[in-house]
Design an enzyme around this catalytic site. Sequence first.
Site, PDB file in Angstrom:
ATOM      1  CE  LYS A 188      19.964  19.569  77.549  1.00 57.31           C
ATOM      2  NZ  LYS A 188      18.554  20.057  76.816  1.00 57.31           N
ATOM      3  CG  HIS A 206      20.788  21.179  72.480  1.00 53.71           C
ATOM      4  ND1 HIS A 206      19.345  21.376  72.470  1.00 53.71           N
ATOM      5  CD2 HIS A 206      21.151  21.317  71.335  1.00 53.71           C
ATOM      6  CE1 HIS A 206      19.128  21.639  71.287  1.00 53.71           C
ATOM      7  NE2 HIS A 206      20.324  21.741  70.413  1.00 53.71           N
ATOM      8  CG  HIS A 215      16.866  16.716  71.646  1.00 51.86           C
ATOM      9  ND1 HIS A 215      18.186  17.146  71.346  1.00 51.86           N
ATOM     10  CD2 HIS A 215      16.446  17.708  72.663  1.00 51.86           C
ATOM     11  CE1 HIS A 215      18.562  18.126  71.961  1.00 51.86           C
ATOM     12  NE2 HIS A 215      17.453  18.598  72.877  1.00 51.86           N
ATOM     13  CG  ASP A 268      12.918  18.382  73.446  1.00 47.76           C
ATOM     14  OD1 ASP A 268      12.949  19.258  74.240  1.00 47.76           O
ATOM     15  OD2 ASP A 268      13.311  18.962  72.314  1.00 47.76           O
ATOM     16  CG  HIS A 277      11.754  21.753  77.744  1.00 49.06           C
ATOM     17  ND1 HIS A 277      12.828  22.677  77.958  1.00 49.06           N
ATOM     18  CD2 HIS A 277      12.223  20.807  76.829  1.00 49.06           C
ATOM     19  CE1 HIS A 277      13.957  21.990  77.240  1.00 49.06           C
ATOM     20  NE2 HIS A 277      13.508  21.009  76.575  1.00 49.06           N
ATOM     21  CG  HIS A 287      14.713  16.144  76.821  1.00 46.30           C
ATOM     22  ND1 HIS A 287      16.261  16.263  76.280  1.00 46.30           N
ATOM     23  CD2 HIS A 287      13.985  17.243  76.618  1.00 46.30           C
ATOM     24  CE1 HIS A 287      16.190  17.728  76.109  1.00 46.30           C
ATOM     25  NE2 HIS A 287      15.061  18.202  76.148  1.00 46.30           N
TER      26      HIS A 287
HETATM   27  C1  NCD Z   1      13.554  23.600  73.757  1.00 45.95           C
HETATM   28  C2  NCD Z   1      12.581  24.627  74.718  1.00 45.95           C
HETATM   29  O1  NCD Z   1      11.890  25.103  74.077  1.00 45.95           O
HETATM   30  O2  NCD Z   1      13.161  24.621  75.725  1.00 45.95           O
HETATM   31  N1  NCD Z   1      13.210  23.821  72.402  1.00 45.95           N
HETATM   32  C3  NCD Z   1      13.078  22.716  71.385  1.00 45.95           C
HETATM   33  O3  NCD Z   1      13.121  23.021  70.281  1.00 45.95           O
HETATM   34  N2  NCD Z   1      13.398  21.425  71.494  1.00 45.95           N
HETATM   35  C4  NCD Z   1      14.931  23.365  74.064  1.00 45.95           C
HETATM   36  C5  NCD Z   1      15.473  22.192  73.655  1.00 45.95           C
HETATM   37  O4  NCD Z   1      15.438  21.102  74.156  1.00 45.95           O
HETATM   38  O5  NCD Z   1      16.460  22.233  72.429  1.00 45.95           O
HETATM   39 ZN    ZN Z   2      14.662  19.791  75.247  1.00 45.24          ZN
END
Ligand code: NCD
Ligand code: ZN
Length: 344
Positions: free
Chosen positions: A99, A136, A174, A247, A15, A13
């Site tokens: 997702k 999520h 998460h 995450d 970003h 996971h």
């Molecule tokens: C994530 C993001 O910034 O893209 N933010 C977070 O707080 N985890 C999105 C997500 O996974 O909820």
């Molecule tokens: Zn995330």
Amino acid sequence: MQKLILTKPDDWHLHVRNGAILKAVIGHTARQFGRAIIMPNLKPPIITVSQALLYRQEILSALPENSDFEPLMTLYLSSETTAEEIALAAQSDYIHGIKLYPAGATTNSEAGVPDIKQIYPQLAAMEKSGLPLLIHGEVTDPDCDIFDRERVFVDKVLSSIIHDFPGLRIVLEHVTTKEAVEFVKSQSSNLAATITPQHLLYNRNALLAGAIRPHNYCLPVLKREEHRQALLSAATSGDSRFFLGTDSAPHLRSDKESACGCAGCFNAFAALPLYAEAFEHVGALEKLEAFASFYGADFYRLPRNTATIMLEKNPWQVPNSYDNEKTSIIPLKAGEVLNWQLAS
Ligand code: NCD
Ligand code: ZN
């Protein structure tokens, strides 16, 4: 010096954004991980297979030279997603999941799903094709307390998805509560969950006690200590339904240190050392390899990595900030000492 040799792990996971932030962060992940599931919540979101393939190319171009890191792409589920697109995604060697963001639940989720019933045809198509649904797991009802949103989602929404689509393979992303952990344990191996380092290391005091610490703010929000303990037990239990998903969610410093600050912690700079710290605290370092390197690959039906990496116990200070000409990103535990590091 204590050393720890592990099969090269994967991040299930992650970003990495695009543009300047992508360039600033991708090398950190590529150094530690063989592969990562790339979240599709860009602006605009990655809805189609062709968008995902373009985004994949952008990630590959941003990698350090000679990196063999592999981005595993996902699509952002919308009520507009067609059965044909799901079939295309399922056939693609590059797409590994779709997702589900409840609309309004988190960063860039405005284009998400307002009502789960709207995507029942898509869930049916995914169940048939075997493509995993990544969730999520928080309700967005404004009357639901922010600390209860995951528990209520599991209770009301996730349990009905599983009831209606028993063959659907799902990752509850998460997880942050003991209720989510208990629920995953009570289900079949079609349901798995990722766990982040921040939810293993911190409870909600790290966010709110004495001062507000925006760099510890992520969604789902940090919970009470009893929940952190439940996550630690799950991650170190050897139960293959729980695996690593950082995450890591980088935001510019200015977007975090703001009157209306973004949710997301940047942990990719030292993801493995952070997990090692959490596992070591409970005397479970020997459980780290399977959590980080085996269970996720098995769930996604991908081969386990064969290369290895080495961590060494050699304390170092986390920088106050990762900066370049275009971006300034504050890492988790900025300025603090971490005991573990990747051996060079
Ligand atoms: C994530 C993001 O910034 O893209 N933010 C977070 O707080 N985890 C999105 C997500 O996974 O909820
Ligand atoms: Zn995330």
